[in-house]
Design a protein around this motif. Structure first.
Motif, PDB file in Angstrom:
ATOM      1  N   TRP A 105       4.443  -7.834   4.314  1.00  0.00           N
ATOM      2  CA  TRP A 105       3.407  -7.383   5.244  1.00  0.00           C
ATOM      3  C   TRP A 105       4.017  -6.567   6.384  1.00  0.00           C
ATOM      4  O   TRP A 105       3.510  -5.515   6.747  1.00  0.00           O
ATOM      5  CB  TRP A 105       2.631  -8.576   5.784  1.00  0.00           C
ATOM      6  CG  TRP A 105       1.614  -8.185   6.801  1.00  0.00           C
ATOM      7  CD1 TRP A 105       1.681  -8.408   8.139  1.00  0.00           C
ATOM      8  CD2 TRP A 105       0.397  -7.485   6.579  1.00  0.00           C
ATOM      9  NE1 TRP A 105       0.572  -7.887   8.755  1.00  0.00           N
ATOM     10  CE2 TRP A 105      -0.233  -7.309   7.821  1.00  0.00           C
ATOM     11  CE3 TRP A 105      -0.217  -6.973   5.445  1.00  0.00           C
ATOM     12  CZ2 TRP A 105      -1.450  -6.653   7.955  1.00  0.00           C
ATOM     13  CZ3 TRP A 105      -1.429  -6.313   5.580  1.00  0.00           C
ATOM     14  CH2 TRP A 105      -2.027  -6.174   6.827  1.00  0.00           C
ATOM     15  N   TYR A 106       5.118  -7.055   6.954  1.00  0.00           N
ATOM     16  CA  TYR A 106       5.788  -6.321   8.035  1.00  0.00           C
ATOM     17  C   TYR A 106       6.257  -4.958   7.566  1.00  0.00           C
ATOM     18  O   TYR A 106       6.103  -3.946   8.254  1.00  0.00           O
ATOM     19  CB  TYR A 106       6.984  -7.105   8.573  1.00  0.00           C
ATOM     20  CG  TYR A 106       6.639  -8.362   9.320  1.00  0.00           C
ATOM     21  CD1 TYR A 106       5.428  -8.513   9.975  1.00  0.00           C
ATOM     22  CD2 TYR A 106       7.537  -9.412   9.384  1.00  0.00           C
ATOM     23  CE1 TYR A 106       5.117  -9.670  10.664  1.00  0.00           C
ATOM     24  CE2 TYR A 106       7.243 -10.575  10.070  1.00  0.00           C
ATOM     25  CZ  TYR A 106       6.029 -10.692  10.711  1.00  0.00           C
ATOM     26  OH  TYR A 106       5.728 -11.833  11.385  1.00  0.00           O
ATOM     27  N   THR A 143       3.258  -2.619   6.935  1.00  0.00           N
ATOM     28  CA  THR A 143       2.650  -2.242   8.200  1.00  0.00           C
ATOM     29  C   THR A 143       3.462  -1.152   8.891  1.00  0.00           C
ATOM     30  O   THR A 143       2.923  -0.144   9.342  1.00  0.00           O
ATOM     31  CB  THR A 143       2.523  -3.463   9.121  1.00  0.00           C
ATOM     32  OG1 THR A 143       1.752  -4.457   8.469  1.00  0.00           O
ATOM     33  CG2 THR A 143       1.885  -3.102  10.441  1.00  0.00           C
ATOM     34  N   SER A 144       4.770  -1.352   8.963  1.00  0.00           N
ATOM     35  CA  SER A 144       5.608  -0.344   9.623  1.00  0.00           C
ATOM     36  C   SER A 144       5.637   0.958   8.826  1.00  0.00           C
ATOM     37  O   SER A 144       5.633   2.048   9.399  1.00  0.00           O
ATOM     38  CB  SER A 144       7.020  -0.876   9.838  1.00  0.00           C
ATOM     39  OG  SER A 144       7.684  -1.038   8.613  1.00  0.00           O
ATOM     40  N   SER A 150       3.215   2.137   6.895  1.00  0.00           N
ATOM     41  CA  SER A 150       1.921   2.804   7.095  1.00  0.00           C
ATOM     42  C   SER A 150       1.822   3.408   8.488  1.00  0.00           C
ATOM     43  O   SER A 150       1.347   4.536   8.656  1.00  0.00           O
ATOM     44  CB  SER A 150       0.787   1.807   6.891  1.00  0.00           C
ATOM     45  OG  SER A 150       0.837   1.284   5.594  1.00  0.00           O
ATOM     46  N   PHE A 151       2.253   2.662   9.480  1.00  0.00           N
ATOM     47  CA  PHE A 151       2.189   3.154  10.851  1.00  0.00           C
ATOM     48  C   PHE A 151       3.050   4.408  11.013  1.00  0.00           C
ATOM     49  O   PHE A 151       2.684   5.336  11.716  1.00  0.00           O
ATOM     50  CB  PHE A 151       2.646   2.064  11.820  1.00  0.00           C
ATOM     51  CG  PHE A 151       2.436   2.399  13.253  1.00  0.00           C
ATOM     52  CD1 PHE A 151       1.179   2.358  13.817  1.00  0.00           C
ATOM     53  CD2 PHE A 151       3.508   2.782  14.055  1.00  0.00           C
ATOM     54  CE1 PHE A 151       0.974   2.673  15.146  1.00  0.00           C
ATOM     55  CE2 PHE A 151       3.316   3.102  15.385  1.00  0.00           C
ATOM     56  CZ  PHE A 151       2.043   3.048  15.926  1.00  0.00           C
ATOM     57  N   VAL A 208       7.057  -1.140  15.441  1.00  0.00           N
ATOM     58  CA  VAL A 208       6.096  -2.102  14.891  1.00  0.00           C
ATOM     59  C   VAL A 208       6.878  -3.193  14.196  1.00  0.00           C
ATOM     60  O   VAL A 208       6.625  -4.356  14.319  1.00  0.00           O
ATOM     61  CB  VAL A 208       5.125  -1.428  13.910  1.00  0.00           C
ATOM     62  CG1 VAL A 208       4.250  -2.449  13.213  1.00  0.00           C
ATOM     63  CG2 VAL A 208       4.269  -0.417  14.632  1.00  0.00           C
TER      64      VAL A 208
END
Length: 70
Positions: free
Chosen positions: A48-49, A52-53, A55-56, A70
């Motif tokens: 997940w981390y 998320t990073s 995608s960001f 992030v």
């Protein structure tokens, strides 16, 4: 654009599987590194981390460097 229309489904599925496998290996690498340092984080949470990073980093125009904070 014509090339996309001629793409066979089996090759597209193979690409998706290889891309997913690549991401899972990158997360596994972080799992190994963190475990060696004494930190035990669940694999799903690391995934997940990472996603998320990743995608960001694509959302902001900073040459994929925005995901690090992030």
């Amino acid at each position: 654009m014509e090339q996309v229309g001629r793409l066979e489904l089996r090759f597209f599925v193979a690409f998706l599987i290889l891309a997913l496998f690549n991401r899972l290996l990158l997360v596994y690498r972080w799992d190994v590194i963190l475990s060696a340092l004494g930190y035990h984080v669940r694999y799903v949470k690391l995934l997940w981390y990472y996603l998320t990073s990743f995608s960001f980093g694509y959302l902001i125009p900073s040459a994929q460097m925005g995901g690090e904070p992030v």
